[in-house]
Design a protein around this motif. Structure first.
Motif, PDB file in Angstrom:
ATOM      1  N   MET A 164       0.935  -1.254  -0.257  1.00 39.51           N
ATOM      2  CA  MET A 164       0.010   0.015  -0.092  1.00 39.51           C
ATOM      3  C   MET A 164       0.933   1.116  -0.002  1.00 39.51           C
ATOM      4  O   MET A 164       2.139   1.053   0.133  1.00 39.51           O
ATOM      5  CB  MET A 164      -0.855  -0.019   1.312  1.00 39.51           C
ATOM      6  N   SER A 165      -0.030   2.479  -0.230  1.00 41.98           N
ATOM      7  CA  SER A 165       0.785   3.795   0.065  1.00 41.98           C
ATOM      8  C   SER A 165       1.154   4.052   1.245  1.00 41.98           C
ATOM      9  O   SER A 165       0.692   3.656   2.100  1.00 41.98           O
ATOM     10  CB  SER A 165       0.162   4.830  -0.785  1.00 41.98           C
ATOM     11  N   VAL A 166       2.235   5.151   1.363  1.00 36.00           N
ATOM     12  CA  VAL A 166       2.382   5.624   2.872  1.00 36.00           C
ATOM     13  C   VAL A 166       1.141   6.396   3.217  1.00 36.00           C
ATOM     14  O   VAL A 166       0.738   6.050   4.657  1.00 36.00           O
ATOM     15  CB  VAL A 166       3.724   6.622   2.774  1.00 36.00           C
ATOM     16  N   ALA A 167       0.253   6.996   2.265  1.00 36.74           N
ATOM     17  CA  ALA A 167      -0.779   7.604   2.783  1.00 36.74           C
ATOM     18  C   ALA A 167      -1.950   6.583   3.344  1.00 36.74           C
ATOM     19  O   ALA A 167      -2.506   6.894   4.418  1.00 36.74           O
ATOM     20  CB  ALA A 167      -1.382   8.424   1.498  1.00 36.74           C
ATOM     21  N   GLU A 168      -2.058   5.481   2.407  1.00 29.47           N
ATOM     22  CA  GLU A 168      -2.936   4.500   3.074  1.00 29.47           C
ATOM     23  C   GLU A 168      -2.557   4.094   4.589  1.00 29.47           C
ATOM     24  O   GLU A 168      -3.399   3.801   5.237  1.00 29.47           O
ATOM     25  CB  GLU A 168      -2.998   3.166   1.858  1.00 29.47           C
ATOM     26  N   ALA A 169      -1.432   3.609   4.495  1.00 25.20           N
ATOM     27  CA  ALA A 169      -1.013   3.246   5.739  1.00 25.20           C
ATOM     28  C   ALA A 169      -1.157   4.152   7.034  1.00 25.20           C
ATOM     29  O   ALA A 169      -1.810   3.928   8.062  1.00 25.20           O
ATOM     30  CB  ALA A 169       0.668   2.792   5.693  1.00 25.20           C
ATOM     31  N   LEU A 170      -0.706   5.563   6.532  1.00 25.39           N
ATOM     32  CA  LEU A 170      -0.980   6.583   7.816  1.00 25.39           C
ATOM     33  C   LEU A 170      -2.624   6.597   8.126  1.00 25.39           C
ATOM     34  O   LEU A 170      -2.956   6.810   9.155  1.00 25.39           O
ATOM     35  CB  LEU A 170      -0.446   7.840   7.308  1.00 25.39           C
ATOM     36  N   PHE A 171      -3.305   6.635   7.199  1.00 29.86           N
ATOM     37  CA  PHE A 171      -4.817   6.652   7.374  1.00 29.86           C
ATOM     38  C   PHE A 171      -5.277   5.551   8.009  1.00 29.86           C
ATOM     39  O   PHE A 171      -5.986   5.774   9.106  1.00 29.86           O
ATOM     40  CB  PHE A 171      -5.412   6.373   5.938  1.00 29.86           C
TER      41      PHE A 171
END
Length: 802
Positions: free
Chosen positions: A98-105
């Motif tokens: 997944m993307s960093v944005a997805e993981a942070l979300f």
């Protein structure tokens, strides 16, 4: 949605999608504000868009938020900062591409925080603004950004914070997922199933003994000191007592140091250290967590459980209290005569902690722990693979522990830790004495009552610091342990005390450790503990009293040489040592005999490496164990300790974890060991010289998947544990095989918002292997005893977090 789809789709959906508003639980106005704030703080570019949407392999266990963010930054080479210190929320495990944005979300969902992109693969975590914030906050207000630089996995059992990747020692860290940290049935067995080289004697909850790496003296639980030190936060819980089976409710992680740790912990750490790390009070947030569970047991009753966790800031940012309560009623499955499910057990626990940070790096923590564990009857039978036995008297067991501790810490150029803790531990057991107790001076014996009280007062002061390239630790500790116990034989016409002990141990130690860089990538660690140990013991067996007083000085060194090929690789060689005090014991006639102290030294080598999605570790070790203290059962059910001779233990442990695509992961481990008595001093003719309890080999396999399905976070897990063949005792009369068991467990959990549902199935295949070959010391000579694996058990738990 904003973090997952920034920036191309977000412009359209932030203003138009009602679904996005509902998922974020905010109004469209807030989305418009967030968009305008982001638009003015960054300049979007194709490079930024590519970085924020690039899918990479991510593997983050269930840890605190600061640790999770640090792991994410390390795995993705992202720069992630925060406005102020991040709260230590528990986060769900995240696995997959997944993307960093997805993981942070996923990490920040329901925390009141959000992440703002501030550059190419750079993010700032801050509090999600409320409407009041938008009305009152002056334009142009700025706040300092605190970089997230904490290590991915920190080991604290080493008495200072060390990165796991830099620790030249065999360490296993078991971080509890949020759904597991609210379930009171999870205790020492939960950890032992996940740690290679760990084994439990199977007498039952509160009566077991924990062994690591083949350092097993006996299955019977005599008066000899434990081979594994059990530590709760900063202070020791046990010294000679059996494992109290502390339930892991609201526990952050359990750290297991394998091999002798005498240089840091002194006596009673020959096999290693079992370190429970609880969640400390959070000073800046209120939190409420509750769980309620129930289930069914094949061939048994219905278990039930519940827990509650409350965190309340008293002075926000300065002081907070954290309270924990839990209870579990385990269904029985052993039928005794016409009575069904007689071995039911229950546990009730309470914890309370106060945390105060007055400022300037100081923190005070005061905590209390109480746990009451009761079993209504024993769990052994007289036929293999059976869940029933003939009529006999009930054999209830009781294990009650109360512990209080106080610690003062200072974080600065030199770190200071002052800690003290006191434990009162009562362990009582009742055994049917209608067989095997004749000739002990009581007519028509009925019950053998084994009652013991243990107290431990453990205090320590230590300093840690560094002056590049040297890191050092120095400490002073004092421990006082008392053991008072008696075995009373009761009959219809009277009773008699057949064995009694009153033992006091004092240990005062000065210890230290220093490590530094010899040449680039090569690190040397030296540790030493100098201790003054004294023992006073009064022993009465068959009305024959004896006294013993002894004092000695002891040195327990450790040496480690490590090579770090990179941030994700370490290879090391280590030497460690530990010992136990001697004393007196009894022979078959009741006369006192001297008991020498035993010593253990281990030479080991290890290697830990991460290759992208694969993490692997390998440990090889050999131990020399002189004057082994081992327990024997004498006629009348008395457990006496002897010096069995000299032992040699060789072994290997291999573990690996592979993170696959689409949230799949596979973890496996195996341990092989040869634990032998190479010089026999038991006075018995031995055909088999294997040490007791220890399986020749053991393996585990775990397959898991973590996915997001709409608003749900789903986690599925299947685990297999195999324990190879083992033996009960050196004594040829009790040399009975056990082990060779296979246990399978499956679980699935679903989290949506504040609610989580967990379903677990233990012993999936309904195996009935002999997990232990002992239950009653009076009847053991007359007939074989078996402790079958618990039957298939279904549990469902619903939890809520606010």
């Amino acid at each position: 949605m904003f973090l997952r789809r920034w920036p191309s789709v977000a412009f359209r959906e932030l203003f138009q999608s009602k679904m996005a508003s509902r998922r974020s639980k905010t109004s469209p106005g807030l989305w418009q504000f967030a968009l305008s704030l982001a638009a003015t703080s960054i300049i979007w570019s194709p490079e930024l868009h590519a970085q924020s949407t690039k899918s990479v392999a991510i593997d983050i266990p269930a840890v605190s938020l600061p640790e999770a963010v640090a792991i994410l930054a390390r795995e993705t080479d992202a720069s992630i900062g925060s406005v102020g210190a991040l709260p230590k929320f528990e986060t769900p495990p995240i696995h997959g591409h997944m993307s960093v944005a997805e993981a942070l979300f996923r990490l920040l969902r329901h925390t009141g925080l959000h992440a703002v992109p501030v550059g190419t693969n750079a993010w700032r975590i801050e509090r999600a603004p409320s409407r009041a914030d938008r009305r009152t906050r002056p334009s142009g207000t700025t706040e300092s950004i605190k970089s997230v630089v904490s290590s991915p996995i920190i080991v604290t059992a080493t008495k200072r914070d060390l990165e796991l990747g830099s620790t030249p020692d065999a360490v296993a860290v078991i971080a509890l997922a949020p759904v597991d940290a609210v379930q009171p049935q999870n205790g020492t067995g939960y950890v032992a199933d996940r740690v290679d080289g760990a084994s439990l004697a199977g007498q039952g909850p509160g009566r077991n003994r924990l062994f690591l790496r083949g350092v097993a003296d006996s299955a019977f639980g005599g008066v000899s000191q434990s081979t594994v030190a059990i530590v709760f936060d900063e202070t020791r819980l046990t010294y000679e007592a059996p494992d109290p089976d502390i339930r892991l409710v609201d526990v952050s992680k359990v750290e297991v140091l394998k091999g002798p740790q005498g240089s840091l912990y002194g006596t009673g750490a020959m096999g290693g250290v079992y370190h429970i790390v609880s969640n400390r009070p959070e000073l800046g947030q209120s939190q409420f967590i509750a769980s309620l569970g129930g289930g069914l047991v094949a061939d048994g009753g219905a278990p039930s459980s519940g827990s509650a966790i409350v965190n309340l800031p008293v002075l926000p940012g300065t002081a907070a209290v954290r309270m924990v309560a839990y209870a579990d009623q385990s269904a029985g499955w052993i039928d005794t005569g016409n009575l069904q499910d007689t071995n039911r057990s229950s546990v009730v626990g309470l914890r309370a902690a106060l945390g105060i940070e007055p400022g300037n790096g100081w923190r005070v923590d005061a905590s209390g722990l109480a746990q009451w564990l009761n079993s209504r009857d024993s769990s052994y039978v007289y036929s293999p693979a059976s869940y029933s036995r003939p009529v006999q008297l009930p054999e209830p067991q009781d294990n009650d522990l109360i512990h209080g501790s106080l610690s003062l810490t200072y974080k600065g150029a030199i770190n200071l830790t002052l800690s003290t803790g006191y434990t009162h531990h009562a362990v009582d057991g009742t055994y049917d004495a209608t067989q095997g107790a004749t000739g002990l001076g009581v007519a028509d014996p009925q019950r053998l009552i084994d009652a013991a009280t243990y107290t431990v007062w453990d205090s320590e002061a230590r300093l840690t610091g560094s002056s590049a390239p040297i890191h050092w630790l120095i400490g002073l500790s004092h421990l006082q342990a008392r053991h008072r116990g008696a075995q009373q034989l009761q009959g219809f016409d009277g009773s008699a005390v057949i064995d009694a002990i009153n033992r006091t141990t004092l240990e005062t130690s000065l210890f230290g450790e220093v490590n530094g860089i010899l040449v680039p990538r090569v690190q040397l660690s030296l540790g030493l503990r100098a201790s003054r140990n004294s023992l006073k013991e009064e022993l009465t067996t068959f009305a024959q009293p004896a006294e013993y007083t002894h004092s000695r000085w002891a040195l327990t060194p450790s040496v480690a040489l490590a090579y770090k090929a990179g941030a994700d690789s370490i290879a090391y060689v280590r030497y460690g040592s530990s010992f136990r005090q001697g004393g007196i014991s009894s022979d078959a006639s009741g006369a006192s005999v001297p008991l020498d102290g035993d010593e253990l030294a281990t030479l080991e080598s290890g290697w830990r490496q991460r290759f992208g999605p694969v993490t692997t570790s390998l440990e090889l070790y050999h131990s020399w164990w002189s004057s082994i203290q081992s327990d024997r059962i004498l006629p009348g059910g008395i457990i006496a300790t002897i010096n069995a001779g000299t032992g040699a233990i060789s072994g290997a442990e291999l573990s690996t974890k592979l993170n696959l695509r689409h949230g799949w992961s596979v973890a496996a481990g195996t341990s092989l060991q040869s634990a032998l008595l190479v010089r026999n001093e038991t006075g018995l003719l031995l055909d088999d010289r294997r040490l007791p309890v220890v399986p020749n080999w053991a393996s585990r396999l775990e397959i898991a998947r973590q996915v997001t399905f709409g608003p749900w976070d789903l986690n599925a897990n299947f685990r297999l544990n195999y324990l190879g063949p083992a033996r009960l005792s050196f004594d040829p009369a009790l040399d009975r095989g056990m082990g060779n068991t296979l246990a399978a467990a499956a679980s699935i959990s679903a989290t949506r918002g504040a609610f989580a549902l967990s379903i677990k199935l233990d012993n999936v295949f309904g195996a009935r292997g002999d997990s232990f070959a002992y239950g009653n010391p009076l009847r053991i000579f007359a007939a074989r005893q078996y402790v079958p694996q618990a039957p298939t058990t279904f549990r469902l738990t619903l939890s809520y977090r606010h």
